[in-house]
Design a protein around this motif. Sequence first.
Motif, PDB file in Angstrom:
ATOM      1  N   ALA A 104     -72.463  75.732  53.934  1.00 57.13           N
ATOM      2  CA  ALA A 104     -71.211  75.170  53.545  1.00 57.13           C
ATOM      3  C   ALA A 104     -71.226  75.020  52.105  1.00 57.13           C
ATOM      4  O   ALA A 104     -70.060  75.331  51.693  1.00 57.13           O
ATOM      5  N   LEU A 105     -72.218  74.467  51.492  1.00 54.68           N
ATOM      6  CA  LEU A 105     -71.994  74.079  50.008  1.00 54.68           C
ATOM      7  C   LEU A 105     -71.877  75.582  49.025  1.00 54.68           C
ATOM      8  O   LEU A 105     -71.362  75.566  48.409  1.00 54.68           O
ATOM      9  N   GLN A 106     -72.675  76.496  49.932  1.00 57.15           N
ATOM     10  CA  GLN A 106     -72.905  77.853  49.070  1.00 57.15           C
ATOM     11  C   GLN A 106     -71.260  78.268  49.250  1.00 57.15           C
ATOM     12  O   GLN A 106     -70.635  79.080  48.213  1.00 57.15           O
ATOM     13  N   LEU A 107     -70.431  78.127  50.416  1.00 56.05           N
ATOM     14  CA  LEU A 107     -69.068  78.488  50.650  1.00 56.05           C
ATOM     15  C   LEU A 107     -68.159  77.939  49.739  1.00 56.05           C
ATOM     16  O   LEU A 107     -67.579  78.405  48.902  1.00 56.05           O
ATOM     17  N   LEU A 108     -68.581  76.677  49.543  1.00 55.38           N
ATOM     18  CA  LEU A 108     -67.574  75.883  48.613  1.00 55.38           C
ATOM     19  C   LEU A 108     -67.889  76.218  47.320  1.00 55.38           C
ATOM     20  O   LEU A 108     -66.875  76.281  46.548  1.00 55.38           O
ATOM     21  N   ASN A 109     -69.052  76.410  46.979  1.00 58.15           N
ATOM     22  CA  ASN A 109     -69.222  76.834  45.444  1.00 58.15           C
ATOM     23  C   ASN A 109     -68.722  78.371  45.234  1.00 58.15           C
ATOM     24  O   ASN A 109     -67.892  78.576  44.200  1.00 58.15           O
ATOM     25  N   LEU A 110     -68.631  79.387  46.248  1.00 61.97           N
ATOM     26  CA  LEU A 110     -67.784  80.508  45.893  1.00 61.97           C
ATOM     27  C   LEU A 110     -66.194  80.329  45.855  1.00 61.97           C
ATOM     28  O   LEU A 110     -65.544  80.909  44.848  1.00 61.97           O
ATOM     29  N   PHE A 111     -65.632  79.353  46.448  1.00 66.11           N
ATOM     30  CA  PHE A 111     -64.275  79.028  46.364  1.00 66.11           C
ATOM     31  C   PHE A 111     -63.990  78.260  45.256  1.00 66.11           C
ATOM     32  O   PHE A 111     -62.888  78.655  44.572  1.00 66.11           O
ATOM     33  N   GLN A 112     -64.871  77.550  44.588  1.00 69.96           N
ATOM     34  CA  GLN A 112     -64.682  76.858  43.346  1.00 69.96           C
ATOM     35  C   GLN A 112     -64.856  77.892  42.279  1.00 69.96           C
ATOM     36  O   GLN A 112     -64.122  77.964  41.277  1.00 69.96           O
ATOM     37  N   ARG A 113     -65.842  78.884  42.207  1.00 68.19           N
ATOM     38  CA  ARG A 113     -66.182  79.879  41.232  1.00 68.19           C
ATOM     39  C   ARG A 113     -64.884  80.739  41.219  1.00 68.19           C
ATOM     40  O   ARG A 113     -64.514  81.163  40.140  1.00 68.19           O
ATOM     41  N   GLU A 114     -64.534  81.161  42.414  1.00 67.97           N
ATOM     42  CA  GLU A 114     -63.423  82.308  42.276  1.00 67.97           C
ATOM     43  C   GLU A 114     -62.033  81.916  42.387  1.00 67.97           C
ATOM     44  O   GLU A 114     -61.155  82.398  41.877  1.00 67.97           O
ATOM     45  N   ALA A 115     -61.652  80.484  42.803  1.00 61.99           N
ATOM     46  CA  ALA A 115     -60.408  80.304  42.944  1.00 61.99           C
ATOM     47  C   ALA A 115     -60.277  78.517  42.430  1.00 61.99           C
ATOM     48  O   ALA A 115     -59.039  78.105  42.274  1.00 61.99           O
ATOM     49  N   ARG A 116     -61.359  78.090  41.722  1.00 65.51           N
ATOM     50  CA  ARG A 116     -61.167  76.530  41.280  1.00 65.51           C
ATOM     51  C   ARG A 116     -60.534  75.793  42.289  1.00 65.51           C
ATOM     52  O   ARG A 116     -59.917  74.751  42.002  1.00 65.51           O
ATOM     53  N   LEU A 117     -60.931  75.821  43.767  1.00 64.73           N
ATOM     54  CA  LEU A 117     -60.295  75.100  44.658  1.00 64.73           C
ATOM     55  C   LEU A 117     -60.718  73.484  44.563  1.00 64.73           C
ATOM     56  O   LEU A 117     -59.766  72.779  44.859  1.00 64.73           O
ATOM     57  N   ILE A 118     -61.752  73.253  44.264  1.00 60.81           N
ATOM     58  CA  ILE A 118     -62.282  71.867  44.020  1.00 60.81           C
ATOM     59  C   ILE A 118     -61.474  71.221  42.904  1.00 60.81           C
ATOM     60  O   ILE A 118     -60.884  70.056  43.147  1.00 60.81           O
ATOM     61  N   ASP A 119     -61.248  71.904  41.690  1.00 56.99           N
ATOM     62  CA  ASP A 119     -60.349  71.276  40.543  1.00 56.99           C
ATOM     63  C   ASP A 119     -59.089  71.052  41.074  1.00 56.99           C
ATOM     64  O   ASP A 119     -58.381  70.197  40.917  1.00 56.99           O
ATOM     65  N   PHE A 120     -58.627  72.039  41.576  1.00 55.83           N
ATOM     66  CA  PHE A 120     -57.179  72.202  42.085  1.00 55.83           C
ATOM     67  C   PHE A 120     -57.008  70.857  43.367  1.00 55.83           C
ATOM     68  O   PHE A 120     -55.958  70.287  43.283  1.00 55.83           O
ATOM     69  N   ALA A 121     -57.856  70.867  44.178  1.00 51.40           N
ATOM     70  CA  ALA A 121     -57.886  69.769  45.075  1.00 51.40           C
ATOM     71  C   ALA A 121     -57.959  68.305  44.432  1.00 51.40           C
ATOM     72  O   ALA A 121     -57.281  67.498  45.145  1.00 51.40           O
ATOM     73  N   HIS A 122     -58.746  68.054  43.438  1.00 53.61           N
ATOM     74  CA  HIS A 122     -58.741  66.847  42.776  1.00 53.61           C
ATOM     75  C   HIS A 122     -57.756  66.657  41.655  1.00 53.61           C
ATOM     76  O   HIS A 122     -57.704  65.517  41.138  1.00 53.61           O
ATOM     77  N   GLU A 123     -56.861  67.430  41.445  1.00 51.03           N
ATOM     78  CA  GLU A 123     -55.801  67.394  40.485  1.00 51.03           C
ATOM     79  C   GLU A 123     -54.814  66.419  41.184  1.00 51.03           C
ATOM     80  O   GLU A 123     -54.375  66.654  42.368  1.00 51.03           O
ATOM     81  N   ASN A 124     -54.163  65.609  40.301  1.00 49.42           N
ATOM     82  CA  ASN A 124     -53.153  64.612  40.679  1.00 49.42           C
ATOM     83  C   ASN A 124     -51.894  65.573  40.386  1.00 49.42           C
ATOM     84  O   ASN A 124     -51.476  65.828  39.355  1.00 49.42           O
ATOM     85  N   LEU A 125     -51.118  66.036  41.623  1.00 52.33           N
ATOM     86  CA  LEU A 125     -50.011  67.026  41.476  1.00 52.33           C
ATOM     87  C   LEU A 125     -48.687  66.170  41.121  1.00 52.33           C
ATOM     88  O   LEU A 125     -47.703  66.753  40.912  1.00 52.33           O
ATOM     89  N   GLY A 126     -48.744  65.010  41.286  1.00 49.75           N
ATOM     90  CA  GLY A 126     -47.454  64.206  41.145  1.00 49.75           C
ATOM     91  C   GLY A 126     -46.939  64.412  39.653  1.00 49.75           C
ATOM     92  O   GLY A 126     -45.592  64.356  39.436  1.00 49.75           O
ATOM     93  N   ALA A 127     -47.838  64.764  38.639  1.00 48.40           N
ATOM     94  CA  ALA A 127     -47.083  64.962  37.245  1.00 48.40           C
ATOM     95  C   ALA A 127     -46.440  66.278  37.103  1.00 48.40           C
ATOM     96  O   ALA A 127     -46.033  66.549  35.920  1.00 48.40           O
ATOM     97  N   TYR A 128     -46.598  67.263  38.013  1.00 47.13           N
ATOM     98  CA  TYR A 128     -46.308  68.822  37.916  1.00 47.13           C
ATOM     99  C   TYR A 128     -45.081  69.119  38.427  1.00 47.13           C
ATOM    100  O   TYR A 128     -44.703  68.332  39.713  1.00 47.13           O
ATOM    101  N   SER A 129     -44.472  70.008  38.113  1.00 49.66           N
ATOM    102  CA  SER A 129     -43.164  70.527  38.798  1.00 49.66           C
ATOM    103  C   SER A 129     -43.569  71.358  39.876  1.00 49.66           C
ATOM    104  O   SER A 129     -44.826  71.882  39.800  1.00 49.66           O
ATOM    105  N   ASP A 130     -42.909  71.791  40.772  1.00 53.76           N
ATOM    106  CA  ASP A 130     -43.185  72.465  42.010  1.00 53.76           C
ATOM    107  C   ASP A 130     -43.507  73.851  41.422  1.00 53.76           C
ATOM    108  O   ASP A 130     -44.368  74.595  41.950  1.00 53.76           O
ATOM    109  N   ALA A 131     -42.676  74.276  40.189  1.00 51.18           N
ATOM    110  CA  ALA A 131     -42.803  75.704  39.789  1.00 51.18           C
ATOM    111  C   ALA A 131     -44.423  75.722  39.409  1.00 51.18           C
ATOM    112  O   ALA A 131     -45.044  76.993  39.370  1.00 51.18           O
ATOM    113  N   ASP A 132     -44.955  74.591  38.568  1.00 48.54           N
ATOM    114  CA  ASP A 132     -46.143  74.464  38.101  1.00 48.54           C
ATOM    115  C   ASP A 132     -47.214  74.799  39.446  1.00 48.54           C
ATOM    116  O   ASP A 132     -48.116  75.162  39.216  1.00 48.54           O
ATOM    117  N   ILE A 133     -47.013  73.873  40.385  1.00 47.20           N
ATOM    118  CA  ILE A 133     -47.804  74.052  41.471  1.00 47.20           C
ATOM    119  C   ILE A 133     -47.624  75.083  42.138  1.00 47.20           C
ATOM    120  O   ILE A 133     -48.935  75.614  42.320  1.00 47.20           O
TER     121      ILE A 133
END
Length: 190
Positions: free
Chosen positions: A70-99
């Motif tokens: 599971a951690l290996q798969l999560l690592n792949l999603f982070q490396r290729e898609a920065r999924l963890i960074d995206f999920a931890h980002e506070n999206l309230g400060a961004y416009s819908d277009a930026d998101i």
Amino acid sequence: MSTPSNLPSFWSRLSIAFGSFFKSLGDAEFAARVRDDGVGPVASPPPSPAPAPAPAPAAPTLRVPTAESALQLLNLFQREARLIDFAHENLGAYSDADIGAAARVVHEGCARVLREHFTIEPVRSEAEGSRITLEEGFDAASVRLTGNVVGQAPFKGTLSHRGWRASKVQLPQLAEKHDARVLAPAEVEL
């Protein structure tokens, strides 16, 4: 048989799913509606009273999941898609277009991981929107009945989602001393 025009296509549903996922991350009230309604932004009518349930089958034997895969798969999603960074980002400060622009990058990276490491096939071969019959003994792990489920098989209904099954998984091999808990190493620019 073609899909009725009022049902969203696979790509449309994928877009809706990603949009709901990211909206749930940034909007607690929306997430509560999804949790409580079970369908997302549109509330469903209360379910009809169900008949008394049949006796539950014996509990299945549970397997202990391997955290390393599971951690290996999560690592792949982070490396290729920065999924963890995206999920931890506070999206309230961004416009819908930026998101939306960020979601496109995440989507492309996630799709790349799925293509490179999995062979994914539909569970059912019929077109979505087709009328199908599930005979007695159908695989309940592969087909979920929704709507007004009463009685016993055979069940006749409309295929609303074909389902997905991984027919092949090809995760990279790990070095013996590799620490799979490090999902993305810290970066230090010099």
